[in-house]
Design a protein around this motif. Sequence first.
Motif, PDB file in Angstrom:
ATOM      1  N   ARG A  67       0.850  -1.196   0.000  1.00 41.57           N
ATOM      2  CA  ARG A  67       0.000   0.000   0.000  1.00 41.57           C
ATOM      3  C   ARG A  67       0.881   1.240   0.000  1.00 41.57           C
ATOM      4  NH1 ARG A  67      -3.077  -3.552  -0.630  1.00 41.57           N
ATOM      5  NH2 ARG A  67      -4.829  -4.245   0.665  1.00 41.57           N
ATOM      6  N   PRO A  68       1.661   1.427  -1.062  1.00 44.91           N
ATOM      7  CA  PRO A  68       2.581   2.575  -1.055  1.00 44.91           C
ATOM      8  C   PRO A  68       1.803   3.891  -0.958  1.00 44.91           C
ATOM      9  CG  PRO A  68       2.424   1.589  -3.255  1.00 44.91           C
ATOM     10  CD  PRO A  68       1.700   0.678  -2.323  1.00 44.91           C
ATOM     11  N   GLY A  69       2.300   4.791  -0.142  1.00 49.15           N
ATOM     12  CA  GLY A  69       1.653   6.103  -0.019  1.00 49.15           C
ATOM     13  C   GLY A  69       0.549   6.135   1.009  1.00 49.15           C
ATOM     14  N   GLU A  70       0.047   4.959   1.420  1.00 52.88           N
ATOM     15  CA  GLU A  70      -1.017   4.968   2.433  1.00 52.88           C
ATOM     16  C   GLU A  70      -0.421   5.066   3.823  1.00 52.88           C
ATOM     17  OE1 GLU A  70      -4.130   2.018   2.264  1.00 52.88           O
ATOM     18  OE2 GLU A  70      -4.086   2.035   0.068  1.00 52.88           O
ATOM     19  N   LYS A  71      -1.173   5.702   4.712  1.00 56.95           N
ATOM     20  CA  LYS A  71      -0.704   5.859   6.086  1.00 56.95           C
ATOM     21  C   LYS A  71      -0.974   4.582   6.874  1.00 56.95           C
ATOM     22  CE  LYS A  71      -0.640  10.417   8.083  1.00 56.95           C
ATOM     23  NZ  LYS A  71      -1.475  11.519   8.540  1.00 56.95           N
ATOM     24  N   LEU A  72       0.023   4.120   7.604  1.00 53.89           N
ATOM     25  CA  LEU A  72      -0.171   2.935   8.429  1.00 53.89           C
ATOM     26  C   LEU A  72      -0.620   3.398   9.813  1.00 53.89           C
ATOM     27  CD1 LEU A  72       2.265  -0.091   8.652  1.00 53.89           C
ATOM     28  CD2 LEU A  72       0.734   0.568  10.483  1.00 53.89           C
ATOM     29  N   ARG A  73      -1.836   3.002  10.181  1.00 54.95           N
ATOM     30  CA  ARG A  73      -2.365   3.406  11.482  1.00 54.95           C
ATOM     31  C   ARG A  73      -2.140   2.263  12.466  1.00 54.95           C
ATOM     32  NH1 ARG A  73      -8.750   4.293  12.573  1.00 54.95           N
ATOM     33  NH2 ARG A  73      -8.631   5.082  14.714  1.00 54.95           N
ATOM     34  N   PHE A  74      -1.329   2.503  13.468  1.00 59.49           N
ATOM     35  CA  PHE A  74      -1.073   1.455  14.460  1.00 59.49           C
ATOM     36  C   PHE A  74      -2.172   1.472  15.503  1.00 59.49           C
ATOM     37  CE2 PHE A  74       0.801  -0.120  18.430  1.00 59.49           C
ATOM     38  CZ  PHE A  74       1.094  -1.406  18.018  1.00 59.49           C
ATOM     39  N   GLN A  75      -2.860   0.355  15.639  1.00 61.20           N
ATOM     40  CA  GLN A  75      -4.005   0.297  16.555  1.00 61.20           C
ATOM     41  C   GLN A  75      -3.944  -0.954  17.418  1.00 61.20           C
ATOM     42  OE1 GLN A  75      -7.829   1.543  14.225  1.00 61.20           O
ATOM     43  NE2 GLN A  75      -6.521   0.458  12.779  1.00 61.20           N
ATOM     44  N   TYR A  76      -4.692  -0.908  18.505  1.00 60.82           N
ATOM     45  CA  TYR A  76      -4.789  -2.066  19.399  1.00 60.82           C
ATOM     46  C   TYR A  76      -6.141  -2.747  19.231  1.00 60.82           C
ATOM     47  CZ  TYR A  76      -0.652  -0.190  21.638  1.00 60.82           C
ATOM     48  OH  TYR A  76       0.612   0.261  21.869  1.00 60.82           O
ATOM     49  N   THR A  77      -6.133  -4.084  19.248  1.00 62.70           N
ATOM     50  CA  THR A  77      -7.397  -4.807  19.097  1.00 62.70           C
ATOM     51  C   THR A  77      -8.331  -4.543  20.280  1.00 62.70           C
ATOM     52  OG1 THR A  77      -6.382  -6.741  20.138  1.00 62.70           O
ATOM     53  CG2 THR A  77      -6.446  -6.722  17.733  1.00 62.70           C
ATOM     54  N   THR A  78      -7.735  -4.196  21.426  1.00 64.21           N
ATOM     55  CA  THR A  78      -8.531  -3.948  22.629  1.00 64.21           C
ATOM     56  C   THR A  78      -9.407  -2.711  22.493  1.00 64.21           C
ATOM     57  OG1 THR A  78      -6.438  -4.506  23.656  1.00 64.21           O
ATOM     58  CG2 THR A  78      -8.256  -4.002  25.137  1.00 64.21           C
ATOM     59  N   SER A  79      -8.875  -1.695  21.785  1.00 60.24           N
ATOM     60  CA  SER A  79      -9.550  -0.398  21.800  1.00 60.24           C
ATOM     61  C   SER A  79     -10.083   0.046  20.446  1.00 60.24           C
ATOM     62  CB  SER A  79      -8.581   0.672  22.335  1.00 60.24           C
ATOM     63  OG  SER A  79      -7.372   0.604  21.580  1.00 60.24           O
ATOM     64  N   SER A  80      -9.613  -0.583  19.383  1.00 58.57           N
ATOM     65  CA  SER A  80      -9.993  -0.083  18.064  1.00 58.57           C
ATOM     66  C   SER A  80     -11.266  -0.758  17.554  1.00 58.57           C
ATOM     67  CB  SER A  80      -8.850  -0.333  17.076  1.00 58.57           C
ATOM     68  OG  SER A  80      -9.340  -0.268  15.758  1.00 58.57           O
ATOM     69  N   SER A  81     -12.333   0.035  17.391  1.00 59.67           N
ATOM     70  CA  SER A  81     -13.565  -0.561  16.865  1.00 59.67           C
ATOM     71  C   SER A  81     -13.363  -0.972  15.410  1.00 59.67           C
ATOM     72  CB  SER A  81     -14.727   0.428  16.998  1.00 59.67           C
ATOM     73  OG  SER A  81     -14.408   1.615  16.319  1.00 59.67           O
ATOM     74  N   ASN A  82     -12.460  -0.291  14.744  1.00 59.57           N
ATOM     75  CA  ASN A  82     -12.114  -0.623  13.365  1.00 59.57           C
ATOM     76  C   ASN A  82     -11.529  -2.038  13.284  1.00 59.57           C
ATOM     77  OD1 ASN A  82     -11.154  -0.529  10.731  1.00 59.57           O
ATOM     78  ND2 ASN A  82      -9.360   0.695  11.269  1.00 59.57           N
ATOM     79  N   LEU A  83     -10.567  -2.336  14.148  1.00 67.75           N
ATOM     80  CA  LEU A  83      -9.980  -3.681  14.167  1.00 67.75           C
ATOM     81  C   LEU A  83     -11.008  -4.713  14.616  1.00 67.75           C
ATOM     82  CD1 LEU A  83      -6.372  -3.248  15.641  1.00 67.75           C
ATOM     83  CD2 LEU A  83      -7.103  -3.255  13.254  1.00 67.75           C
ATOM     84  N   GLN A  84     -11.832  -4.323  15.583  1.00 66.97           N
ATOM     85  CA  GLN A  84     -12.834  -5.263  16.092  1.00 66.97           C
ATOM     86  C   GLN A  84     -13.843  -5.637  15.008  1.00 66.97           C
ATOM     87  OE1 GLN A  84     -14.101  -3.190  19.617  1.00 66.97           O
ATOM     88  NE2 GLN A  84     -12.154  -3.610  20.673  1.00 66.97           N
ATOM     89  N   LYS A  85     -14.125  -4.680  14.115  1.00 66.99           N
ATOM     90  CA  LYS A  85     -15.016  -4.984  12.982  1.00 66.99           C
ATOM     91  C   LYS A  85     -14.378  -6.031  12.087  1.00 66.99           C
ATOM     92  CE  LYS A  85     -17.630  -0.818  12.480  1.00 66.99           C
ATOM     93  NZ  LYS A  85     -17.259   0.547  12.138  1.00 66.99           N
ATOM     94  N   LYS A  86     -13.103  -5.845  11.816  1.00 69.67           N
ATOM     95  CA  LYS A  86     -12.386  -6.809  10.971  1.00 69.67           C
ATOM     96  C   LYS A  86     -12.412  -8.207  11.604  1.00 69.67           C
ATOM     97  CE  LYS A  86      -9.209  -3.278   9.448  1.00 69.67           C
ATOM     98  NZ  LYS A  86      -7.833  -2.777   9.405  1.00 69.67           N
ATOM     99  N   LEU A  87     -12.338  -8.230  12.922  1.00 71.08           N
ATOM    100  CA  LEU A  87     -12.329  -9.513  13.628  1.00 71.08           C
ATOM    101  C   LEU A  87     -13.736 -10.084  13.794  1.00 71.08           C
ATOM    102  CD1 LEU A  87      -9.671  -8.558  16.314  1.00 71.08           C
ATOM    103  CD2 LEU A  87      -9.392 -10.265  14.519  1.00 71.08           C
ATOM    104  N   GLY A  88     -14.718  -9.280  13.411  1.00 72.99           N
ATOM    105  CA  GLY A  88     -16.102  -9.754  13.489  1.00 72.99           C
ATOM    106  C   GLY A  88     -16.664  -9.778  14.895  1.00 72.99           C
ATOM    107  N   VAL A  89     -16.100  -8.960  15.789  1.00 73.14           N
ATOM    108  CA  VAL A  89     -16.588  -8.957  17.170  1.00 73.14           C
ATOM    109  C   VAL A  89     -17.270  -7.648  17.538  1.00 73.14           C
ATOM    110  CG1 VAL A  89     -14.926 -10.653  18.024  1.00 73.14           C
ATOM    111  CG2 VAL A  89     -14.301  -8.233  18.030  1.00 73.14           C
ATOM    112  N   ALA A  90     -17.233  -6.663  16.663  1.00 76.52           N
ATOM    113  CA  ALA A  90     -17.887  -5.374  16.969  1.00 76.52           C
ATOM    114  C   ALA A  90     -19.067  -5.148  16.035  1.00 76.52           C
ATOM    115  CB  ALA A  90     -16.915  -4.221  16.820  1.00 76.52           C
TER     116      ALA A  90
END
Lengths: 349, 104
Positions: A326-349
């Motif tokens: 993903r050249p040029g895209e910003k890498l957002r470092f997140q925690y699975t504990t707090s990120s609703s975005n990550l939790q959506k990916k994991l199918g738990v939010a």
Amino acid sequence: MAFQGTPPGERHETDVVIIGAGPIGLFSVFELGLLDLKAHLIDILDRPGGQCTELYPEKPIYDIPGLPIVTGQELTDRLMEQIAPFGATFHVGQMAAGLEKLPSGRWRVTSDAGTVIEAAAVVIAAGGGSFVPKKPPIQGIEAYEGTSVFYAVRKMESYRGKDIVIVGGGDSALDWVLNLQPIAKSMTLVHHRDGFRAAQHSVNQMKALVDAGKMAFHVASVAALHGEGGRLASVSLTSKEKGTFDVPCDVLLPFFGLTMKLGPVAEWGLNLAENLVPVDTEKFETSTPGIFAIGDINTYPGKLKLILSGFHEAALMSQAAFKIARPGEKLRFQYTTSSSNLQKKLGVA
Amino acid sequence: MNIVIKMPDGETREIEATIGWQVMEIIKNAGVPIRAECGGACACATCHVYVDAAWMDRLPPRKDEETDMLDMALSVEDNSRLSCQIVFEPELDGLTVTLAEDSL
């Protein structure tokens, strides 16, 4: 139940190809998935788990953080559960054979079964290399391999009416004795002792067939092969009690389990150090940009061959792979504990 | 304390042994390229060695697990052992083993 992989021989596009579906390859799917990177895995074994399921499925592992005791099979099952939300594609029973760089800068990995996968980055998580059958040291055996000597049974029907000699004392040897005996002209099992590392009911069935005169079992070893033009006619067996004697043999099937060989990875132009792939410890990238190596197959100052080290390497590799895919895209470092975005990916939010 | 390692080609090496270590670990630590794929778990048979006759009766006998695993080794003899299943003790000073071809 057999593991269902994707049918071989097709062409695929993805973000990352992972070579090796052992614990480190599997956890890479998770770390890449959190960054929205899709992954395809290739493994020569017919199911995920690598050494964990091939060598020690029942042995307990005590040094996985948070899991005081887990067997090789359980760890694999838990990892498969953990990565399920990311829908990785598995190409099993295939060896990653070719690697080439495309003019676009992407990579093309081809398998020995004709599968083609193109990706932005390649991760070598191949452990000790490819699992390949152990070959018994019988003089001249190479001349018969693929014509009369086989290390796996593909089509049972091709064994009908043959004089078959099976060597070994494990479940594979016993299972194929029982499966092929009904269609064989003759069946001979050869093992170095009258004891087996196989299911007792299989051993009992085999002994019943011997008692009924339907097959032979010899405590012996194979001393010599006889035939011509790659076609076996007979084999000489040798034993303490009976000396050396010949048995008719069209097909010889040795089953001594698997061993690991580095395989095609050695031919991909990467720097190697004693069959290991040197990497940096920031990205776990090899001497070739875009090709990463993690887990037991890599080496760097202080390397420990532990599953937990491989998990760490997978996380850092994923950060670097993101920048390539993903050249040029910003890498957002997140925690699975707090990120609703990550939790959506994991199918738990 | 030492053990003597004979390579299949006849080369002999005397290496320092540590009490309490698996013989496989001692061999590996000395830089001898023994495969020992499973890392000493009695799960692969790639640390197969032949024990010199003089030492056969001085080793603790094989356990069933080792005998079973030796089925996956090639060219097994009566003096075949998996070196991960022999723990070095002081009375084994001078133990002499030959590495099997399938352990390299």
